[in-house]
Design a protein around this motif. Structure first.
Motif, PDB file in Angstrom:
ATOM      1  N   THR A 218       0.834  -1.203   0.000  1.00 33.75           N
ATOM      2  CA  THR A 218       0.000   0.000   0.000  1.00 33.75           C
ATOM      3  C   THR A 218       0.866   1.250   0.000  1.00 33.75           C
ATOM      4  N   TYR A 340      -8.820  -5.715   1.176  1.00 37.72           N
ATOM      5  CA  TYR A 340      -7.461  -5.640   0.650  1.00 37.72           C
ATOM      6  C   TYR A 340      -7.402  -4.714  -0.574  1.00 37.72           C
ATOM      7  N   ALA A 343      -7.712  -1.171   0.612  1.00 39.03           N
ATOM      8  CA  ALA A 343      -6.440  -0.629   1.108  1.00 39.03           C
ATOM      9  C   ALA A 343      -5.557  -0.213  -0.063  1.00 39.03           C
ATOM     10  N   GLN A 344      -5.531  -1.032  -1.117  1.00 36.47           N
ATOM     11  CA  GLN A 344      -4.746  -0.687  -2.302  1.00 36.47           C
ATOM     12  C   GLN A 344      -5.247   0.610  -2.934  1.00 36.47           C
ATOM     13  N   SER A 347      -3.846   4.310  -2.709  1.00 31.78           N
ATOM     14  CA  SER A 347      -2.803   4.904  -3.550  1.00 31.78           C
ATOM     15  C   SER A 347      -3.303   6.176  -4.235  1.00 31.78           C
TER      16      SER A 347
END
Length: 397
Positions: A218, A340, A343-344, A347
């Motif tokens: 991340t 997940y 969370a990515q 960016s």
């Protein structure tokens, strides 16, 4: 690519169409936000940047909870619900006469788009075998770039008639997708069994923070997104300072066209070859090309050199995007896949910070210093990527 698309089940085609149609709707209005905010609300350039950047940041942060909902609810209900929210957001921007209402609608649009993107990625993981996912991610990214290439032209045509019409067309596209998905969507896709229901949101968040691989990736994504997330913005800032407005427009038009055409032409051909087995090598190649592209920008003195530098930079982008997806796909447990990917999605914070940081550097140091800064972000992002990838290799070894 078209042959592969035809062979996909209807559920995958709908997920890809969600990504394409909603990206197209967003791309129709995105280039005209600056003009619209200036003409309709009388905002300065600094205030416009604050409005656009902060709505993107808020939407990205809230989408982390959206990832939690992806793991908790059926994909059908979630995508349909947020598609309605996306449509209402664009309708609101068309009718809004107060800045606070327009601002709230932008947050809703960014949030809905981010959550649907998370649901689409999670759906790929649920419906396809591991070896088939890199190919579908590449198709998705190609379609996304087609949307960003076509959207501004549609928006330009409507904006000549009335600057508010692009928002109305975007709402129409969202409404059209809602109707198709209501009747054609698979009501059973990615529904979670009761035995697999995730813990409360904060408990899941703490669990994710303990995953060293996810934290590293991340952070790597956030740092590298400063470089490729809003490259047109910082290149425009640099060119405005170092050249004339006419030269800036000419170069930016050329590099944007180069980026779009190369992604559309090469993304599927390259992306489908990216495998879990050699993920570290692919990442190294992609980041090296980013570095070479940034170095090219710093040295470019002619239009041809700018185009060649962007071509190199774009190949790096073509590699890094699917590689990021593949890494998250590899480490994400099935019942937490949405969190997940959420969370990515953080960016995007890096993408929002890029123009701000470059603006500060341009105001304080000689113009070429922004490329030194960008190179440092590539190196720092690469360090976190490889820390996470190395730890993942040990964990699976």
């Amino acid at each position: 690519m078209l042959t592969t698309l035809k062979n996909y089940p209807a559920a995958i085609k709908l997920l890809l169409s969600a990504s394409f149609v909603l990206t197209l709707a967003r791309a129709i209005t995105l280039p005209y936000l600056v003009i619209y905010l200036s003409s309709s609300f009388g905002l300065s350039v600094a205030d416009i940047g604050l409005v656009i950047g902060s709505t993107l940041i808020i939407g990205s942060l809230l989408s982390l909870y959206g990832g939690f909902l992806v793991d908790k609810m059926s994909s059908y209900r979630l995508i349909l619900g947020f598609s309605v929210a996306f449509t209402l957001g664009f309708l609101g921007t068309f009718f809004a006469r107060d800045l606070w209402l327009f601002y709230g609608c932008l947050v809703l649009i960014n949030l809905a788009y981010a959550v649907i993107e998370i649901a689409v990625k999670s759906g790929f993981g649920s419906l396809l075998a591991v070896n088939d996912r890199s190919e579908v991610f590449s198709i998705k990214y190609t379609l996304t770039n087609v949307g960003y290439a076509v959207g501004p032209f549609l928006g330009a045509g409507l904006a000549k008639l009335d600057i508010g019409l692009p928002f109305l067309l975007s709402a129409g596209l969202g409404a059209g997708f809602c109707g198709v998905y209501f009747f054609r969507g698979n009501t059973g896709v990615t529904a979670i069994d009761a035995a697999q229901q995730p813990a409360p949101f904060l408990a899941v968040g703490k669990l994710l923070l303990k995953d060293y691989r996810l934290v590293c990736f991340t952070l790597g994504g956030l740092l590298t997104a400063v470089v490729f997330g809003q490259f047109t913005a910082y290149l425009s800032q640099y060119l405005v300072v170092t050249t004339t407005p006419e030269t800036t427009y000419q170069i930016i038009s050329a590099v944007v066209a180069t980026n779009a055409l190369m992604v559309i032409a090469l993304q599927y051909a390259i992306g489908r070859r990216i495998s879990q087995r050699h993920l570290n090598l692919w990442l190294a190649a992609g980041l090296s090309l980013f570095m070479a592209g940034v170095a090219g920008f710093a040295l470019s003195t002619t239009l041809l050199l700018w185009v060649l530098s962007m071509a190199i930079f774009t190949v790096g982008e073509i590699i890094v995007f699917p590689a990021e997806y593949m890494f998250i796909d590899r480490i994400a447990p099935d019942h937490l896949r949405g969190m997940y990917y959420g969370a990515q999605n953080l960016s995007n914070l890096g993408a929002a910070l890029g123009p701000v940081l470059c603006g500060i550097v341009l105001a304080s140091y000689p113009p070429p210093f922004i490329f030194y800064m960008l190179a440092l972000f590539i190196v720092a992002g690469g360090v976190f990527y490889f820390l996470g990838a190395s730890h993942s290799k040990k964990a699976t070894g």
